[in-house]
Write a protein that holds these residues in place. Sequence first.
Motif, PDB file in Angstrom:
ATOM      1  N   GLN A 203       0.879  -1.281   0.000  1.00 44.41           N
ATOM      2  CA  GLN A 203      -0.086  -0.045   0.048  1.00 44.41           C
ATOM      3  C   GLN A 203       0.802   1.330  -0.071  1.00 44.41           C
ATOM      4  O   GLN A 203       1.976   1.389   0.279  1.00 44.41           O
ATOM      5  N   SER A 204       0.276   2.295  -0.524  1.00 38.18           N
ATOM      6  CA  SER A 204       0.797   3.730  -0.398  1.00 38.18           C
ATOM      7  C   SER A 204      -0.203   4.857  -0.050  1.00 38.18           C
ATOM      8  O   SER A 204      -1.407   4.455  -0.206  1.00 38.18           O
ATOM      9  N   VAL A 205       0.180   5.949   0.247  1.00 40.72           N
ATOM     10  CA  VAL A 205      -0.577   6.961   0.436  1.00 40.72           C
ATOM     11  C   VAL A 205      -0.572   7.925  -0.825  1.00 40.72           C
ATOM     12  O   VAL A 205       0.757   8.171  -1.103  1.00 40.72           O
ATOM     13  N   PHE A 206      -1.606   8.049  -1.153  1.00 42.72           N
ATOM     14  CA  PHE A 206      -1.842   8.653  -2.646  1.00 42.72           C
ATOM     15  C   PHE A 206      -2.589  10.153  -2.411  1.00 42.72           C
ATOM     16  O   PHE A 206      -3.797  10.045  -1.748  1.00 42.72           O
ATOM     17  N   SER A 207      -1.744  11.109  -2.741  1.00 43.03           N
ATOM     18  CA  SER A 207      -2.508  12.497  -2.472  1.00 43.03           C
ATOM     19  C   SER A 207      -2.574  13.252  -3.944  1.00 43.03           C
ATOM     20  O   SER A 207      -1.617  13.204  -4.590  1.00 43.03           O
ATOM     21  N   HIS A 208      -3.688  13.694  -4.145  1.00 43.24           N
ATOM     22  CA  HIS A 208      -4.054  14.314  -5.745  1.00 43.24           C
ATOM     23  C   HIS A 208      -4.470  15.673  -5.500  1.00 43.24           C
ATOM     24  O   HIS A 208      -5.322  16.119  -4.621  1.00 43.24           O
ATOM     25  N   MET A 209      -3.729  16.634  -6.456  1.00 40.47           N
ATOM     26  CA  MET A 209      -4.043  18.039  -6.034  1.00 40.47           C
ATOM     27  C   MET A 209      -4.359  18.584  -7.593  1.00 40.47           C
ATOM     28  O   MET A 209      -3.875  18.479  -8.416  1.00 40.47           O
ATOM     29  N   THR A 210      -5.551  19.144  -7.611  1.00 42.11           N
ATOM     30  CA  THR A 210      -6.031  19.946  -8.891  1.00 42.11           C
ATOM     31  C   THR A 210      -6.281  21.367  -8.634  1.00 42.11           C
ATOM     32  O   THR A 210      -7.070  21.860  -7.452  1.00 42.11           O
ATOM     33  N   PHE A 211      -5.756  22.077  -9.696  1.00 37.99           N
ATOM     34  CA  PHE A 211      -6.036  23.730  -9.513  1.00 37.99           C
ATOM     35  C   PHE A 211      -5.942  24.201 -11.032  1.00 37.99           C
ATOM     36  O   PHE A 211      -5.663  23.525 -11.930  1.00 37.99           O
ATOM     37  N   LYS A 212      -6.370  25.380 -10.970  1.00 34.76           N
ATOM     38  CA  LYS A 212      -6.530  26.052 -12.416  1.00 34.76           C
ATOM     39  C   LYS A 212      -5.311  27.105 -12.237  1.00 34.76           C
ATOM     40  O   LYS A 212      -5.184  27.871 -11.505  1.00 34.76           O
ATOM     41  N   ALA A 213      -4.519  27.111 -13.274  1.00 33.60           N
ATOM     42  CA  ALA A 213      -3.155  27.562 -13.329  1.00 33.60           C
ATOM     43  C   ALA A 213      -3.324  29.007 -13.768  1.00 33.60           C
ATOM     44  O   ALA A 213      -4.426  29.642 -14.183  1.00 33.60           O
TER      45      ALA A 213
END
Length: 455
Positions: A203-213
């Motif tokens: 297992q792994s810890v997954f972090s996802h970030m979304t933004f508008k440039a």
Amino acid sequence: MSVFPFMVFLLFLLVVSSESKYNAELPSRITALNGSCVQMPCRFNVSENNLTNTERLLGFWIKKNHSLQSLESLVVFNGSSNITNGFSHIEILGNLSQRQCTTVFYDIMNNHSDNYYFRLETKPSDWKYTYSDNPINISVSDVPQPLIFKPTDLKEVMENTTVNLSCSAEAPCPKQPPTISWSNIPESANITTQLQEKPDKTQSVFSHMTFKASYMDHRKNISCTATYPRKTSNDSTVENTMMLRVLFPPKETRITIDPSASVSVGTNVTLTCKSKANPSKNMNYTWYKRGQENQLDFGEQLTFTVNRMSGGWYFCKAKNEHGFQISEEIHLIVAGSASLESLSLIIGCVVGVSAFLLIFLLITLFLREQRLKASTIKKTDISDQEKQVQISSIYTNGAFVSGEELEMPKDENDIVHYGEINFSTPQTKSTTVKSSGQETIYAEVRGPEKEMNQD
């Protein structure tokens, strides 16, 4: 060649072939963090007969060598007695009856690095099997595994486009997973973090970030940091950083003036057009002055010697391949002389004020004339009313005379008699006039005669 050795060889092949169908599903290698724990995903296969003809299933973990020689010294976990050897605690999480053998080794130390084998025993059938073909290698490290940053080769992104970044950290101990934090987060960022299972069941810890440039994010160093808790004096951290590059048209375009915005005739003045943009190379700058249709010049700077006509409002336009922006105007004042624009402004103000005063005067005169007319009409009405009052008074004083007697004679038979009043002497004389059928009495009043002054 004798038959007996051949039969032994066939029996050996039969045994090997019968046992080769058993195997365990384990990752071949896993890296543990010193002072933490390590969870080993494990699944095994076994014949259904072995599962149905037994009352107990016992799991064992053997270190270093799967050989039965000196087995007791190599067994780190004994499922029959739950005895742990060389570890503070070992726990089999999986349900053996469902062929699950996932196990957690707690408080991993550096000397625990080795190969480990899973072994299964059944009771009372006393069937035993060590899955020697599927060892797992545990490697203990003092530092966490590097983070995985995606996309690893993030190129330049256009302004206002959506950017997706992910950061994942190995979680060898899911019971004590690392925490992931971000730095230099864009204002519009949305972050989600979760524990995920990888194809090898680790297992792994997954972090996802979304933004508008945004152009404000250009050249921003965005960092992802994973912090691992462990039984040491300090937690362990690992970090990864990437620089975000945003393509955008000119922003915050403005003008600076040197030496100042108020100068005298003959001074050398330099106007500089400044702007943020990417790409910033090969930027185009164009200069303008309010009131003039054509551009003044091209280039980042505009330099000239001030004369009496130089005063006014200046602005510039910055442009790159993605767009342009026009700056706010800056006012150049030529000391000691009024520019045409300033003169026009003054004349306009004077004309405006004069027009306002003229209109105010006309309105005042008009209102005054209206008030005079109203006053005259009012006085006329009052005079007419006074006349009516006087006439009414006369008629009132002659109240003893009937309305018929005030009428004018209608024919020659109606005779009107007049009397004379003389104020020359203070005497009173009565005169009686008789007429046919009527008698009218008049009184004559005479006042004192004035004496004539003699010379």
